[in-house]
Design a protein around this motif. Structure first.
Motif, PDB file in Angstrom:
ATOM      1  N   VAL A   1     -29.697 -34.175  28.808  1.00 19.55           N
ATOM      2  CA  VAL A   1     -30.614 -33.169  28.269  1.00 19.55           C
ATOM      3  C   VAL A   1     -30.854 -33.476  26.792  1.00 19.55           C
ATOM      4  CG1 VAL A   1     -29.885 -31.319  29.821  1.00 19.55           C
ATOM      5  CG2 VAL A   1     -28.772 -31.578  27.607  1.00 19.55           C
ATOM      6  N   LEU A   2     -31.850 -32.840  26.228  1.00 20.63           N
ATOM      7  CA  LEU A   2     -32.029 -32.794  24.781  1.00 20.63           C
ATOM      8  C   LEU A   2     -31.752 -31.363  24.347  1.00 20.63           C
ATOM      9  CD1 LEU A   2     -35.290 -34.817  24.062  1.00 20.63           C
ATOM     10  CD2 LEU A   2     -32.936 -35.528  23.724  1.00 20.63           C
ATOM     11  N   TYR A   3     -30.954 -31.198  23.300  1.00 21.28           N
ATOM     12  CA  TYR A   3     -30.664 -29.869  22.768  1.00 21.28           C
ATOM     13  C   TYR A   3     -31.659 -29.569  21.656  1.00 21.28           C
ATOM     14  CZ  TYR A   3     -26.277 -30.136  25.268  1.00 21.28           C
ATOM     15  OH  TYR A   3     -25.339 -30.244  26.250  1.00 21.28           O
ATOM     16  N   TRP A   4     -32.161 -28.342  21.668  1.00 25.81           N
ATOM     17  CA  TRP A   4     -33.147 -27.909  20.686  1.00 25.81           C
ATOM     18  C   TRP A   4     -32.678 -26.620  20.039  1.00 25.81           C
ATOM     19  CZ3 TRP A   4     -37.989 -30.452  20.245  1.00 25.81           C
ATOM     20  CH2 TRP A   4     -38.218 -31.428  21.208  1.00 25.81           C
ATOM     21  N   VAL A   5     -33.090 -26.423  18.805  1.00 20.84           N
ATOM     22  CA  VAL A   5     -32.909 -25.151  18.120  1.00 20.84           C
ATOM     23  C   VAL A   5     -34.284 -24.532  17.996  1.00 20.84           C
ATOM     24  CG1 VAL A   5     -32.169 -24.031  16.001  1.00 20.84           C
ATOM     25  CG2 VAL A   5     -30.942 -26.017  16.821  1.00 20.84           C
ATOM     26  N   ARG A   6     -34.407 -23.278  18.365  1.00 25.12           N
ATOM     27  CA  ARG A   6     -35.702 -22.616  18.222  1.00 25.12           C
ATOM     28  C   ARG A   6     -36.093 -22.614  16.752  1.00 25.12           C
ATOM     29  NH1 ARG A   6     -35.191 -17.011  21.033  1.00 25.12           N
ATOM     30  NH2 ARG A   6     -36.823 -16.671  19.517  1.00 25.12           N
ATOM     31  N   THR A   7     -37.361 -22.866  16.468  1.00 23.21           N
ATOM     32  CA  THR A   7     -37.808 -23.017  15.083  1.00 23.21           C
ATOM     33  C   THR A   7     -37.657 -21.739  14.281  1.00 23.21           C
ATOM     34  OG1 THR A   7     -40.069 -22.550  15.769  1.00 23.21           O
ATOM     35  CG2 THR A   7     -39.419 -24.850  15.607  1.00 23.21           C
TER      36      THR A   7
ATOM     37  N   TYR B   1     -28.518 -22.813  21.755  1.00 17.68           N
ATOM     38  CA  TYR B   1     -29.409 -23.961  21.859  1.00 17.68           C
ATOM     39  C   TYR B   1     -30.257 -23.816  23.108  1.00 17.68           C
ATOM     40  CZ  TYR B   1     -26.630 -26.497  18.376  1.00 17.68           C
ATOM     41  OH  TYR B   1     -25.990 -26.900  17.241  1.00 17.68           O
ATOM     42  N   ARG B   2     -31.360 -24.484  23.099  1.00 18.12           N
ATOM     43  CA  ARG B   2     -32.212 -24.591  24.279  1.00 18.12           C
ATOM     44  C   ARG B   2     -32.126 -26.033  24.765  1.00 18.12           C
ATOM     45  NH1 ARG B   2     -33.116 -19.457  25.670  1.00 18.12           N
ATOM     46  NH2 ARG B   2     -34.149 -18.312  24.048  1.00 18.12           N
TER      47      ARG B   2
END
Length: 178
Positions: free
Chosen positions: A137-143, A159-160
C-alpha cells in the motif's frame, strides 16, 4: 506520507555539504582536523537520531490506517514537496547560515550536522518505503491534517491507504519512474 518525511532530506543534505565544504577552508579556532572529526561524529549521531525519532508513532499510525475514501483529498508528490519546502524555506536558510557561521569555531561541523539530519530523514523515508512495499500500500496523510508536526504530528489522527500505483510517488516517497 513518506513524501513529507523525504521532502526535507535534500534541502538539508546539499546545503549541509556545501556548508561543510566552506568550513573545510576556514581554519577556525579549533583547527580543521578537530572540526571535521567533530563534524563526522555529529553527522553519525544526528543521522541515527533523526532516523529513529517517532518510528513508534509511524508504526502505530500505519497499523491503524484506513482505506482512503472518495471524500479524502490526497495531494500529488510534487505539490507536497513544493508546499513543505516553501513553508520551511526560512528555517532552512537560517540553518544553512548558522552552519556556515559555525565554521569559525568548529570548521565543517555545522554543515555535517545539517547533512546528517538530511541523511537521517532519507533513511527514515527508505524504512517507511520498505513498510509500504511489505504491506503493498501507499500511506497518505490527509492534507487538512498536515501541520507543523509533519507526518506524525499531533494533528495526524490516522493514515489513509491506497494501492501502490496511486499517485505520482513510489513507496518511500521517491518520484515514480514511468
Amino acid at each position: 506520507m513518506a513524501v513529507i518525511v523525504r521532502a526535507g532530506a535534500a534541502p538539508l543534505w546539499w546545503p549541509g555539504l556545501l556548508a561543510a565544504a566552506v568550513g573545510a577552508f576556514v581554519p577556525g579556532l579549533t583547527g580543521r582536523r578537530i572540526g571535521l572529526l567533530a563534524g563526522a561524529a555529529l553527522f553519525l549521531v544526528t543521522a541515527a537520531a533523526v532516523a529513529t525519532v517517532r518510528t513508534g508513532r509511524y508504526a502505530e499510525l500505519a497499523r491503524a490506517a484506513a482505506r482512503a475514501g472518495r471524500g479524502d483529498f490526497l495531494q500529488d508528490r510534487a505539490v507536497t514537496v513544493r508546499t513543505w519546502r516553501r513553508r520551511n524555506r526560512w528555517w532552512l536558510l537560517g540553518a544553512f547560515l548558522a552552519a556556515v557561521c559555525s565554521a569559525w569555531l568548529l570548521p565543517g561541523a555545522g554543515g555535517l550536522l545539517l547533512a546528517g539530519a538530511g541523511a537521517g530523514l532519507w533513511a527514515k523515508a527508505v524504512r517507511l518505503g520498505q513498510r509500504e512495499r511489505r504491506d503493498d500500500v501507499l500511506y497518505w496523510v490527509r492534507t487538512d491534517r498536515v501541520g507543523r508536526g509533519g507526518a506524525a504530528g499531533r494533528q495526524v489522527e490516522e493514515y489513509r491507504t491506497t494501492g501502490p500505483m496511486a499517485g505520482d510517488a513510489a513507496p518511500g516517497g521517491a518520484r515514480r519512474r514511468r
